[in-house]
Design a protein around this motif. Sequence first.
Motif, PDB file in Angstrom:
ATOM      1  N   GLY A  86      31.857  37.288  41.235  1.00 52.61           N
ATOM      2  CA  GLY A  86      32.322  37.537  39.997  1.00 52.61           C
ATOM      3  C   GLY A  86      34.014  37.297  39.671  1.00 52.61           C
ATOM      4  N   LEU A  87      34.382  36.439  40.832  1.00 53.65           N
ATOM      5  CA  LEU A  87      35.653  36.319  40.544  1.00 53.65           C
ATOM      6  C   LEU A  87      36.046  34.419  40.444  1.00 53.65           C
ATOM      7  N   GLY A  88      36.784  34.313  39.495  1.00 48.69           N
ATOM      8  CA  GLY A  88      37.019  32.674  39.383  1.00 48.69           C
ATOM      9  C   GLY A  88      38.053  31.883  39.923  1.00 48.69           C
ATOM     10  N   ILE A  89      38.631  32.717  40.848  1.00 50.59           N
ATOM     11  CA  ILE A  89      39.714  32.124  41.838  1.00 50.59           C
ATOM     12  C   ILE A  89      39.412  32.344  43.169  1.00 50.59           C
ATOM     13  N   HIS A  90      40.157  31.743  44.303  1.00 49.66           N
ATOM     14  CA  HIS A  90      40.000  32.049  45.393  1.00 49.66           C
ATOM     15  C   HIS A  90      41.161  32.929  45.919  1.00 49.66           C
ATOM     16  N   ALA A  91      40.850  34.157  46.148  1.00 50.68           N
ATOM     17  CA  ALA A  91      41.860  35.201  46.476  1.00 50.68           C
ATOM     18  C   ALA A  91      41.418  36.103  47.514  1.00 50.68           C
ATOM     19  N   ASP A  92      42.166  36.013  48.776  1.00 49.94           N
ATOM     20  CA  ASP A  92      41.510  36.739  49.786  1.00 49.94           C
ATOM     21  C   ASP A  92      42.285  38.116  49.855  1.00 49.94           C
ATOM     22  N   VAL A  93      43.306  38.535  49.688  1.00 45.47           N
ATOM     23  CA  VAL A  93      43.938  39.751  49.878  1.00 45.47           C
ATOM     24  C   VAL A  93      44.222  40.455  48.608  1.00 45.47           C
ATOM     25  N   HIS A  94      44.876  39.754  47.694  1.00 45.17           N
ATOM     26  CA  HIS A  94      45.413  40.405  46.417  1.00 45.17           C
ATOM     27  C   HIS A  94      45.406  39.613  45.167  1.00 45.17           C
ATOM     28  N   VAL A  95      45.192  39.972  44.006  1.00 46.58           N
ATOM     29  CA  VAL A  95      45.306  39.463  42.648  1.00 46.58           C
ATOM     30  C   VAL A  95      46.515  40.313  41.952  1.00 46.58           C
ATOM     31  N   SER A  96      47.633  39.479  41.822  1.00 48.83           N
ATOM     32  CA  SER A  96      48.723  40.205  40.981  1.00 48.83           C
ATOM     33  C   SER A  96      48.644  40.545  39.863  1.00 48.83           C
ATOM     34  N   GLU A  97      49.375  41.412  39.217  1.00 49.39           N
ATOM     35  CA  GLU A  97      49.128  41.964  38.041  1.00 49.39           C
ATOM     36  C   GLU A  97      49.302  40.833  36.933  1.00 49.39           C
ATOM     37  N   ASP A  98      50.309  39.900  37.093  1.00 48.61           N
ATOM     38  CA  ASP A  98      50.751  38.671  36.303  1.00 48.61           C
ATOM     39  C   ASP A  98      49.556  37.612  36.564  1.00 48.61           C
ATOM     40  N   GLU A  99      48.902  37.592  37.431  1.00 50.05           N
ATOM     41  CA  GLU A  99      47.929  36.587  37.648  1.00 50.05           C
ATOM     42  C   GLU A  99      46.706  37.181  36.990  1.00 50.05           C
ATOM     43  N   ASP A 100      45.972  35.914  36.363  1.00 47.94           N
ATOM     44  CA  ASP A 100      44.904  36.027  35.593  1.00 47.94           C
ATOM     45  C   ASP A 100      43.760  35.664  36.440  1.00 47.94           C
ATOM     46  N   PRO A 101      43.085  36.804  36.541  1.00 53.79           N
ATOM     47  CA  PRO A 101      41.472  36.595  37.357  1.00 53.79           C
ATOM     48  C   PRO A 101      40.373  36.022  36.209  1.00 53.79           C
ATOM     49  N   PRO A 102      40.259  34.671  36.494  1.00 60.85           N
ATOM     50  CA  PRO A 102      39.599  34.069  35.407  1.00 60.85           C
ATOM     51  C   PRO A 102      38.119  34.243  35.748  1.00 60.85           C
ATOM     52  N   TYR A 103      37.762  35.386  35.297  1.00 59.65           N
ATOM     53  CA  TYR A 103      36.252  35.721  35.418  1.00 59.65           C
ATOM     54  C   TYR A 103      35.367  34.819  34.701  1.00 59.65           C
ATOM     55  N   GLU A 104      35.957  34.183  33.822  1.00 57.68           N
ATOM     56  CA  GLU A 104      34.767  33.156  32.822  1.00 57.68           C
ATOM     57  C   GLU A 104      34.953  31.838  33.799  1.00 57.68           C
ATOM     58  N   LYS A 105      35.595  32.023  34.917  1.00 58.15           N
ATOM     59  CA  LYS A 105      35.373  30.633  35.651  1.00 58.15           C
ATOM     60  C   LYS A 105      34.546  30.918  36.978  1.00 58.15           C
ATOM     61  N   SER A 106      34.006  32.089  37.035  1.00 57.92           N
ATOM     62  CA  SER A 106      33.419  32.661  38.204  1.00 57.92           C
ATOM     63  C   SER A 106      31.961  31.925  38.187  1.00 57.92           C
ATOM     64  N   LEU A 107      31.290  32.042  39.690  1.00 60.31           N
ATOM     65  CA  LEU A 107      30.000  31.839  39.596  1.00 60.31           C
ATOM     66  C   LEU A 107      29.074  32.554  38.934  1.00 60.31           C
ATOM     67  N   ALA A 108      29.402  33.967  38.797  1.00 57.42           N
ATOM     68  CA  ALA A 108      28.631  34.829  37.991  1.00 57.42           C
ATOM     69  C   ALA A 108      28.695  34.336  36.919  1.00 57.42           C
ATOM     70  N   GLN A 109      29.561  33.983  36.072  1.00 53.50           N
ATOM     71  CA  GLN A 109      29.760  33.402  34.759  1.00 53.50           C
ATOM     72  C   GLN A 109      28.824  32.595  34.318  1.00 53.50           C
ATOM     73  N   LEU A 110      29.017  31.554  35.189  1.00 53.82           N
ATOM     74  CA  LEU A 110      28.268  30.295  35.365  1.00 53.82           C
ATOM     75  C   LEU A 110      26.848  30.681  35.201  1.00 53.82           C
ATOM     76  N   ILE A 111      26.273  31.297  36.304  1.00 56.78           N
ATOM     77  CA  ILE A 111      24.928  31.727  36.290  1.00 56.78           C
ATOM     78  C   ILE A 111      24.439  32.268  34.880  1.00 56.78           C
ATOM     79  N   ALA A 112      25.374  33.123  34.506  1.00 58.84           N
ATOM     80  CA  ALA A 112      24.953  33.868  33.103  1.00 58.84           C
ATOM     81  C   ALA A 112      24.751  32.875  32.012  1.00 58.84           C
TER      82      ALA A 112
END
Length: 249
Positions: A86-112
């Motif tokens: 469900g995550l649209g970027i490659h993040a191993d440890v942390h997604v910072s508050e000012d970083e947009d986790p592009p859920y709309e680019k995730s594999l889950a969204q693409l499958i949906a």
Amino acid sequence: MKEVVETRYGAKYRELDSIAHLLDFINLRISKKREIKQLDLFGTVKFGYELDKADHYRMRDAQALMLKPEAFDLSGKIYSYACRTGLGIHADVHVSEDEDPPYEKSLAQLIANTARTSVWAFPRRSNYDQTYGNDSDREGLASARDKVSADAQAMKAYRRRLSDYQRRLVAHRKASNDANAQLPNEPPPTPPIKNAKAEDEALVRHANCRDEYAQSIGYPLDAEGAVRPVRAGDSPTGVPATLREYKPL
């Protein structure tokens, strides 16, 4: 596994050797007129993680675009328990508050979007550490076994008393020539009160099943299923530690 699936659960068991086979299996539901109401994906969307044929098993965007919405029921659901589906970027440890986790680019969204079906997926890594129970379950197993065993012994003793009572009751009714007569000053035995709760009984069933398979096949297969469900892992932080719903856009 095949025996468990087919004999215990009355389901069909299929082994697939590539992501293409999986896509064919799903899309063929259209011609068979058996729309999918629920699809659960466990493990990883890489499926063959760390296997020699991993590339043949991996679901990428191109493969997700091959899904046909006609294969799914209008109220169908897809659950992915794979890491970071469900995550649209490659993040191993942390997604910072000012970083947009592009859920709309995730594999889950693409499958949906492709299957026209809601998808529930983890933005974080998934964690299977409680499949055989958590620390509390393991610590309570010995006590649960004692309670279940005590209940079984109490029930066994009750059945012996009940059998003896019924035998003497039949003899008494025959001797008195009264089909409704009761033994004088002796009520029927009462069943014992259970000490084990449903949770205790479930823990023991799971553990016994794993022990039996460990002895017979050398692996603690739990035919009862998972004690506890897959949960969100610890990383990356900064995104929800739960399944998110991805609706078709």
